[in-house]
Design an enzyme around this catalytic site. Structure first.
Site, mmCIF file in Angstrom:
data_model
loop_
_atom_site.group_PDB
_atom_site.id
_atom_site.type_symbol
_atom_site.label_atom_id
_atom_site.label_comp_id
_atom_site.label_asym_id
_atom_site.label_seq_id
_atom_site.Cartn_x
_atom_site.Cartn_y
_atom_site.Cartn_z
ATOM 1 C CG HIS A 137 -1.335 1.133 1.735
ATOM 2 N ND1 HIS A 137 -1.440 1.903 2.386
ATOM 3 C CD2 HIS A 137 -2.379 2.273 0.377
ATOM 4 C CE1 HIS A 137 -2.182 3.177 3.049
ATOM 5 N NE2 HIS A 137 -2.570 3.160 1.473
ATOM 6 C CG HIS A 160 1.046 9.652 1.199
ATOM 7 N ND1 HIS A 160 1.278 9.149 2.760
ATOM 8 C CD2 HIS A 160 -0.318 9.877 1.816
ATOM 9 C CE1 HIS A 160 1.030 8.494 3.561
ATOM 10 N NE2 HIS A 160 -0.483 8.299 2.668
#
Ligand SMILES: *[C@@H]1O[C@H](CO)[C@@H](O)[C@H](O)[C@H]1NC(C)=O
Ligand SMILES: *[C@@H]1O[C@H](CO)[C@@H](O)[C@H](O)[C@H]1NC(C)=O
Ligand SMILES: *[C@@H]1O[C@H](CO)[C@@H](O)[C@H](O)[C@H]1NC(C)=O
Ligand SMILES: *[C@@H]1O[C@H](CO)[C@@H](O)[C@H](O)[C@H]1NC(C)=O
Length: 307
Positions: free
Chosen positions: A48, A94
């Site tokens: 992930h 992110h």
């Protein structure tokens, strides 16, 4: 001058192994038992947020190993979220590029292309998270400039669950990358970036803060039916910082979360899923792939008793 015997041996070899028709692979992703399995019937443990690498105290980092090391460890499925940085360059970031900028998408894709060059019997999947809902052409440009596109599998129609090729077929055709995009794919313009949620998959809830992972409901796309779709199980634990609603990876519990069995483990949640849908998930996204027993869990899902 070569003798007739040598020439006829060469001719026999050329007939047996013509260059454009390589022999069937003996192992596929390191396991002969996977060769004849359809892609749609295999479980992959996935890294992930694969590009976001750092020590456990870095709250914007999900992984401890970089892509090269994740591949070396045996991971064959990767998720990665892209945004344009302030200069308009497509980077893996992110949520925001100021939060964590893992650098140009092209750097990551080049690493993957080189790895595929060097590992001709492996099939990998890249799940692009289109953070900025950009046009797929931005991604296509990166796939093409890095030559990764040559490996990307592009079915000529929408495949049903039971129409996917086997790993051996993908390896033989040298189409050994499945590229998926959560939202914004367009197979008319870019046939090798496959639509995740609109067509091929559903996923279970993400940003889970309950360490027991007690459920396996369909979260995205909302209202989807499990019928005919592959699915992803999100198995990374978050911590709601001081109940602010700001979720960060709960690295302190990775050993339990990434265990093969026991409360809150990969195996325990996979059984909840299998109970609901009659089959194991196609991918399981985890943080910190090097912690826990992710490959034991993967092995059990792929080769459950009686298979
Ligand atoms: C991509 O492939 C082409 C044709 O083989 C080659 O000329 C080019 O240098 C390659 N580019 C990269 C980045 O490897
Ligand atoms: C699509 O691809 C499959 C598998 O490679 C092939 O058998 C089929 O003939 C193709 N169909 C069309 C319409 O091109
Ligand atoms: C895909 O691209 C084609 C050609 O540009 C366009 O006509 C079509 O509307 C696009 N489809 C989607 C789902 O965006
Ligand atoms: C593959 O098929 C077997 C037999 O139906 C099933 O038990 C298993 O859960 C399937 N795995 C996936 C990922 O679909």
């Amino acid at each position: 001058m070569p003798s007739l015997a040598i020439l006829s041996t060469l001719l026999a070899l050329a007939v047996a192994f013509p260059l454009n028709n390589p022999p069937a692979p003996q192992t596929c992703n390191g396991d002969s038992r996977l060769c004849d399995r359809q892609y749609s019937n295999i479980t992959f443990i996935g890294a992930h947020d694969s590009p976001f690498v750092g020590t456990p105290d870095n709250l914007a980092a999900n992984q401890g190993l970089d892509l090269q090391a994740q591949l070396a460890a045996g991971i064959r499925f990767f998720s990665a979220q892209a945004h344009q940085n302030v200069l308009g360059q497509l980077d893996f970031c992110h949520t925001y590029c100021w939060e964590y900028d893992a650098g140009p998408v092209t750097d990551y894709l080049s690493t993957l292309a080189s790895w595929l060059d060097a590992n001709p019997n492996d099939v990998v999947t890249l799940l692009l998270v289109n953070g900025g809902f950009y046009d797929v052409s931005l991604y296509a440009a990166a796939f093409e400039s890095t030559n990764l596109s040559q490996y990307a599998y592009a079915p000529n129609k929408t495949l049903q669950l039971d129409e996917w090729p086997t790993l051996a077929q993908m390896i033989k055709a040298n189409t050994r990358l499945v590229a998926l995009m959560d939202y914004g794919a367009n197979t008319t313009t870019t046939p090798y970036i496959l639509p995740e949620f609109s067509t091929y998959y559903f996923e279970t809830p993400y940003d889970t803060t309950n360490p027991l992972f007690p459920e396996c409901s369909i979260n995205r796309p909302p209202g989807a039916s499990a019928q005919g779709r592959m699915y992803g199980m999100n198995h990374f634990l978050d911590l709601d910082v001081l109940a602010t609603g700001i979720d960060v990876p709960d690295n302190a519990r990775d050993v339990e979360t990434n265990a093969a069995e026991g409360p809150g483990s990969i195996g325990a949640q996979a059984e909840v899923c299998a109970g609901l849908y009659g089959r194991y998930p196609n991918f399981v996204l985890v943080d910190r792939v090097a912690v826990g027993e992710v490959f034991v869990a993967q092995e059990r899902m792929n080769f459950a008793a009686g298979r």
